[in-house]
Design an enzyme around this catalytic site. Sequence first.
Site, short mmCIF file in Angstrom:
data_model
loop_
_atom_site.label_atom_id
_atom_site.label_comp_id
_atom_site.label_asym_id
_atom_site.label_seq_id
_atom_site.Cartn_x
_atom_site.Cartn_y
_atom_site.Cartn_z
N ASP A 75 -73.49 -58.13 -30.65
CA ASP A 75 -72.82 -57.94 -32.00
C ASP A 75 -73.28 -59.01 -32.76
OD1 ASP A 75 -71.24 -57.24 -34.34
OD2 ASP A 75 -70.40 -55.93 -33.20
N HIS A 134 -73.36 -44.21 -38.74
CA HIS A 134 -72.64 -43.86 -39.91
C HIS A 134 -72.50 -44.96 -41.07
CE1 HIS A 134 -67.83 -44.58 -39.04
NE2 HIS A 134 -68.62 -45.49 -38.72
C1 LIG Z 1 -67.57 -49.78 -37.32
S1 LIG Z 1 -67.80 -51.42 -36.36
C2 LIG Z 1 -68.05 -50.57 -34.82
C3 LIG Z 1 -67.50 -51.66 -33.73
C4 LIG Z 1 -67.48 -50.92 -32.18
N1 LIG Z 1 -68.71 -50.27 -31.70
C5 LIG Z 1 -66.28 -49.75 -31.98
O1 LIG Z 1 -66.43 -48.67 -31.97
O2 LIG Z 1 -65.31 -50.36 -32.13
C6 LIG Z 1 -69.53 -51.65 -36.93
C7 LIG Z 1 -70.10 -52.96 -36.06
O3 LIG Z 1 -71.45 -53.16 -36.37
C8 LIG Z 1 -71.80 -54.72 -36.31
N2 LIG Z 1 -72.85 -55.04 -37.13
C9 LIG Z 1 -73.06 -54.94 -38.53
N3 LIG Z 1 -74.33 -55.40 -38.58
C10 LIG Z 1 -74.86 -55.77 -37.36
C11 LIG Z 1 -76.23 -56.23 -37.17
N4 LIG Z 1 -77.17 -56.57 -38.03
N5 LIG Z 1 -76.45 -56.43 -35.78
C12 LIG Z 1 -75.75 -56.22 -34.78
N6 LIG Z 1 -74.13 -55.78 -35.09
C13 LIG Z 1 -73.91 -55.42 -36.45
C14 LIG Z 1 -70.13 -55.12 -36.98
O4 LIG Z 1 -70.05 -56.62 -36.71
C15 LIG Z 1 -69.26 -54.25 -36.29
O5 LIG Z 1 -68.70 -54.94 -35.13
C1 LIG Z 2 -67.20 -50.06 -42.90
O1 LIG Z 2 -67.12 -49.52 -41.59
C2 LIG Z 2 -66.08 -48.52 -41.17
C3 LIG Z 2 -64.87 -48.58 -41.72
C4 LIG Z 2 -64.02 -47.79 -41.24
C5 LIG Z 2 -62.71 -47.34 -41.86
O2 LIG Z 2 -62.47 -48.10 -42.95
C6 LIG Z 2 -61.52 -47.48 -43.88
C7 LIG Z 2 -61.15 -48.25 -45.19
C8 LIG Z 2 -60.30 -47.94 -46.08
O3 LIG Z 2 -60.00 -48.61 -47.12
C9 LIG Z 2 -59.22 -46.96 -45.52
C10 LIG Z 2 -59.40 -46.55 -44.37
O4 LIG Z 2 -58.31 -45.51 -43.86
C11 LIG Z 2 -60.29 -46.78 -43.56
C12 LIG Z 2 -60.57 -46.25 -42.11
O5 LIG Z 2 -59.86 -45.34 -41.73
C13 LIG Z 2 -61.72 -46.33 -41.51
O6 LIG Z 2 -61.75 -45.83 -40.17
C14 LIG Z 2 -64.24 -47.36 -40.27
C15 LIG Z 2 -65.56 -47.35 -39.46
O7 LIG Z 2 -65.61 -46.77 -37.90
C16 LIG Z 2 -64.76 -46.01 -37.73
C17 LIG Z 2 -66.44 -48.08 -39.90
O8 LIG Z 2 -67.65 -48.10 -39.25
#
Ligand SMILES: C[S@@+](CC[C@H](N)C(=O)[O-])C[C@H]1O[C@@H](n2cnc3c(N)ncnc32)[C@H](O)[C@@H]1O
Ligand SMILES: COc1cc(-c2oc3cc(O)cc(O)c3c(=O)c2O)cc(OC)c1O
Length: 308
Positions: free
Chosen positions: A173, A211
């Site tokens: 990450d 996504h």
């Molecule tokens: C929505 S979170 C999902 C985290 C984890 N996979 C989960 O399901 O709990 C998206 C992740 O993408 C990482 N991310 C965003 N841009 C990135 C990049 N350019 N390289 C590596 N990781 C990145 C963020 O730091 C974050 O941890």
């Molecule tokens: C930005 O990437 C992610 C966001 C979320 C996410 O973000 C929000 C933001 C908010 O204002 C209200 C909400 O209820 C939520 C969420 O429920 C939610 O899941 C989730 C992601 O992955 C699961 C993201 O990648």
Amino acid sequence: MSLSKLISSLPIHPSKSPYIYRLMRIMTHSGFFSQQSVTDNELEIEYMLTDASRLLLKGNPMSVTPFVQAMLDPVLTNPWHQMSTWLKNEDSSAFEITHGRYFWDYAAHDPIFNRLFNESMASDARLVSDLLIDKCKGVFDGLESLVDVAGGTGTMAKTLSKSFPQMECIVFDLPHVVDGLQGSHNLSYVGGDMFQEIPQAHAILLKWILHDWNDEQCVKILKKCKESLKNKGKDGKVIIIEMVLDNEKENVNESVETQLFFDMLMMILVVGKERNKREWINLISSAGFTDYKITPILGLRSIIEIYP
Ligand SMILES: C[S@@+](CC[C@H](N)C(=O)[O-])C[C@H]1O[C@@H](n2cnc3c(N)ncnc32)[C@H](O)[C@@H]1O
Ligand SMILES: COc1cc(-c2oc3cc(O)cc(O)c3c(=O)c2O)cc(OC)c1O
């Protein structure tokens, strides 16, 4: 607990006592509490926890309170008010209009928000990881190594590394997410940018990642994943855990509504979208993968295995 006991246990001003009944009434209606007995005396009403409120209890290891707290934080809710401005100009997201930086850059510069968001993702992962591995053991069985790309603080990879002790797991990450985190004998953390280079492994996991990005960026990420697979034949694979939108008219149910709300989140906060089966297949083939298998799991989510 009776309403009278609840009121006396809460740290509220006595003048606010009458409001608790009204708050409990809407939370009972929406399924966060159930009511035991019907009585004319409000103070005697007894409330009980439901499955939904148990998920918010402090002592529950499966608590999703961090998720709810992050999602109600003004950093995430304020951008919704910029939607009309965003529609009228060329800015990439309402989040960027509100905060002057794109989402992941903002997290890198605000350690409090960074911790809040990472902890919220970790609580979601804690809730599903055991169940997911239990239901889909075959997806990970026999893999020598796996990189959880953009794997956050490693909740999913920790569960995988314990369930499959022979598998070498890497959590990859951005540096501000993984710096200082301790691994174990078969788990390590690597900081970097997935658009530049991804560590090599026999399988790559992408959970809740694609996504967040538009089609062009997703194809770049998937091509980087393909380059990093140690086995380019049928034994190597990328495992995607995401939603597959079901926009058939006859399937309009509660879970479709949640999926469509997630699609709105991806529109407001980042530059991503939720995708239907046809859109997933387009991405997979544009990135040069030749085969795929989609397995629906846990209502909203599917496992999409893709092969080089
Ligand atoms: C929505 S979170 C999902 C985290 C984890 N996979 C989960 O399901 O709990 C998206 C992740 O993408 C990482 N991310 C965003 N841009 C990135 C990049 N350019 N390289 C590596 N990781 C990145 C963020 O730091 C974050 O941890
Ligand atoms: C930005 O990437 C992610 C966001 C979320 C996410 O973000 C929000 C933001 C908010 O204002 C209200 C909400 O209820 C939520 C969420 O429920 C939610 O899941 C989730 C992601 O992955 C699961 C993201 O990648």
